[in-house]
Design a protein around this motif. Structure first.
Motif, PDB file in Angstrom:
ATOM      1  N   LEU A 185       0.825  -1.206   0.000  1.00  0.00           N
ATOM      2  CA  LEU A 185       0.000   0.000   0.000  1.00  0.00           C
ATOM      3  C   LEU A 185       0.859   1.256   0.000  1.00  0.00           C
ATOM      4  CD1 LEU A 185      -2.882  -0.975   2.442  1.00  0.00           C
ATOM      5  CD2 LEU A 185      -2.999  -0.704  -0.021  1.00  0.00           C
ATOM      6  N   ASN A 186       1.946   1.258   0.752  1.00  0.00           N
ATOM      7  CA  ASN A 186       2.840   2.420   0.760  1.00  0.00           C
ATOM      8  C   ASN A 186       3.487   2.628  -0.605  1.00  0.00           C
ATOM      9  OD1 ASN A 186       2.349   3.227   3.367  1.00  0.00           O
ATOM     10  ND2 ASN A 186       4.040   2.051   4.231  1.00  0.00           N
ATOM     11  N   GLU A 187       3.877   1.551  -1.251  1.00  0.00           N
ATOM     12  CA  GLU A 187       4.473   1.664  -2.588  1.00  0.00           C
ATOM     13  C   GLU A 187       3.452   2.238  -3.566  1.00  0.00           C
ATOM     14  OE1 GLU A 187       6.359  -1.206  -6.058  1.00  0.00           O
ATOM     15  OE2 GLU A 187       6.218  -1.941  -4.006  1.00  0.00           O
ATOM     16  N   GLY A 188       2.215   1.770  -3.484  1.00  0.00           N
ATOM     17  CA  GLY A 188       1.155   2.310  -4.335  1.00  0.00           C
ATOM     18  C   GLY A 188       0.899   3.778  -4.055  1.00  0.00           C
ATOM     19  N   SER A 189       0.989   4.180  -2.792  1.00  0.00           N
ATOM     20  CA  SER A 189       0.802   5.578  -2.429  1.00  0.00           C
ATOM     21  C   SER A 189       1.902   6.450  -3.027  1.00  0.00           C
ATOM     22  CB  SER A 189       0.789   5.716  -0.912  1.00  0.00           C
ATOM     23  OG  SER A 189       0.745   7.063  -0.528  1.00  0.00           O
ATOM     24  N   PHE A 190       3.140   5.958  -2.984  1.00  0.00           N
ATOM     25  CA  PHE A 190       4.246   6.720  -3.583  1.00  0.00           C
ATOM     26  C   PHE A 190       4.072   6.836  -5.099  1.00  0.00           C
ATOM     27  CE2 PHE A 190       6.875   5.353   0.231  1.00  0.00           C
ATOM     28  CZ  PHE A 190       6.818   6.597   0.820  1.00  0.00           C
ATOM     29  N   GLN A 191       3.649   5.774  -5.749  1.00  0.00           N
ATOM     30  CA  GLN A 191       3.415   5.829  -7.190  1.00  0.00           C
ATOM     31  C   GLN A 191       2.294   6.803  -7.511  1.00  0.00           C
ATOM     32  OE1 GLN A 191       2.713   1.774  -8.389  1.00  0.00           O
ATOM     33  NE2 GLN A 191       4.874   1.359  -8.735  1.00  0.00           N
ATOM     34  N   LEU A 192       1.232   6.798  -6.718  1.00  0.00           N
ATOM     35  CA  LEU A 192       0.122   7.709  -6.936  1.00  0.00           C
ATOM     36  C   LEU A 192       0.569   9.156  -6.791  1.00  0.00           C
ATOM     37  CD1 LEU A 192      -2.933   8.023  -7.422  1.00  0.00           C
ATOM     38  CD2 LEU A 192      -3.231   7.902  -4.953  1.00  0.00           C
ATOM     39  N   ARG A 218       0.546  11.936  -9.758  1.00  0.00           N
ATOM     40  CA  ARG A 218      -0.187  13.202  -9.615  1.00  0.00           C
ATOM     41  C   ARG A 218       0.719  14.381  -9.946  1.00  0.00           C
ATOM     42  NH1 ARG A 218      -3.806  12.124  -4.219  1.00  0.00           N
ATOM     43  NH2 ARG A 218      -5.462  10.995  -5.284  1.00  0.00           N
ATOM     44  N   LYS A 219       1.972  14.342  -9.472  1.00  0.00           N
ATOM     45  CA  LYS A 219       2.915  15.424  -9.791  1.00  0.00           C
ATOM     46  C   LYS A 219       3.163  15.482 -11.299  1.00  0.00           C
ATOM     47  CE  LYS A 219       5.389  15.420  -5.403  1.00  0.00           C
ATOM     48  NZ  LYS A 219       6.641  15.106  -4.710  1.00  0.00           N
TER      49      LYS A 219
END
Length: 185
Positions: free
Chosen positions: A62-69, A73-74
């Motif tokens: 989940l943390n890896e997915g959050s970083f990718q998201l 977005r940037k």
């Protein structure tokens, strides 16, 4: 010994069997009970460890997915800004005054009267050769000895200051239609 004496004396094994049959507890615990609990304890510990490891892996994913998201977005924001900048450039280049200025730089002249051919083959309008508009003349420069602005204390001489200065740009209403005003487009 009499028969009654025989009944009163039971062996130790017979007493234990009789106690178990009547629902009583054995007098001492089995030595094998400790060994029977060990596999159950190991099973519970293994299940708890497996659950904790799976939660750790799920949290990492989940943390890896959050970083990718966050990264996407940037990137989306940067690409949106770039798209808006490019759209402003396109709008600036496609503005009528910019197109007219660029056409004049290339030596193009405005077209004459448009001619249209109807669906029945009739020609509406008369063709004419496009002519270059007259070049605007720059207003004559005032003499160097005369002041460019009248002093504030001097009265206006016969209303000459009330007349507007002649425009250096040619009038858009004079004669030929502009490219954005041509019918049929």
């Amino acid at each position: 010994m009499t028969k009654a004496g025989k009944v009163a004396t039971l062996t130790r094994g017979q007493a234990a069997r009789l106690g178990r049959a009547l629902g009583g507890r054995p007098a001492r615990p089995r030595p094998g009970g400790q060994a029977a609990r060990m596999p159950f304890v190991l099973l519970v510990v293994a299940l708890l460890a497996g659950g904790l490891i799976s939660l750790l892996l799920l949290n990492s994913a989940l943390n890896e997915g959050s970083f990718q998201l966050s990264k996407l977005r940037k990137e989306t924001t940067a690409l949106t800004d770039e798209e808006q900048a490019l759209q402003r450039d396109v709008d600036a280049y496609s503005a009528p005054d910019a197109l007219q200025r660029r056409a004049h730089e290339l030596g193009l002249v405005p077209g004459g009267s448009p001619v249209f051919i109807g669906q029945d083959g009739k020609i509406a309008g008369s063709p004419a050769v496009a002519e270059a508009p007259p070049t605007p003349t720059a207003p004559a420069a005032p003499p160097a000895s005369a002041p460019t602005t009248p002093p504030a204390s001097a009265p206006a001489a016969s209303g000459a200051a009330a007349q507007p200065a002649p425009s250096a740009a040619p009038s858009a209403a004079g004669g030929s239609p502009q490219p954005s005003q041509t019918p049929g487009r």
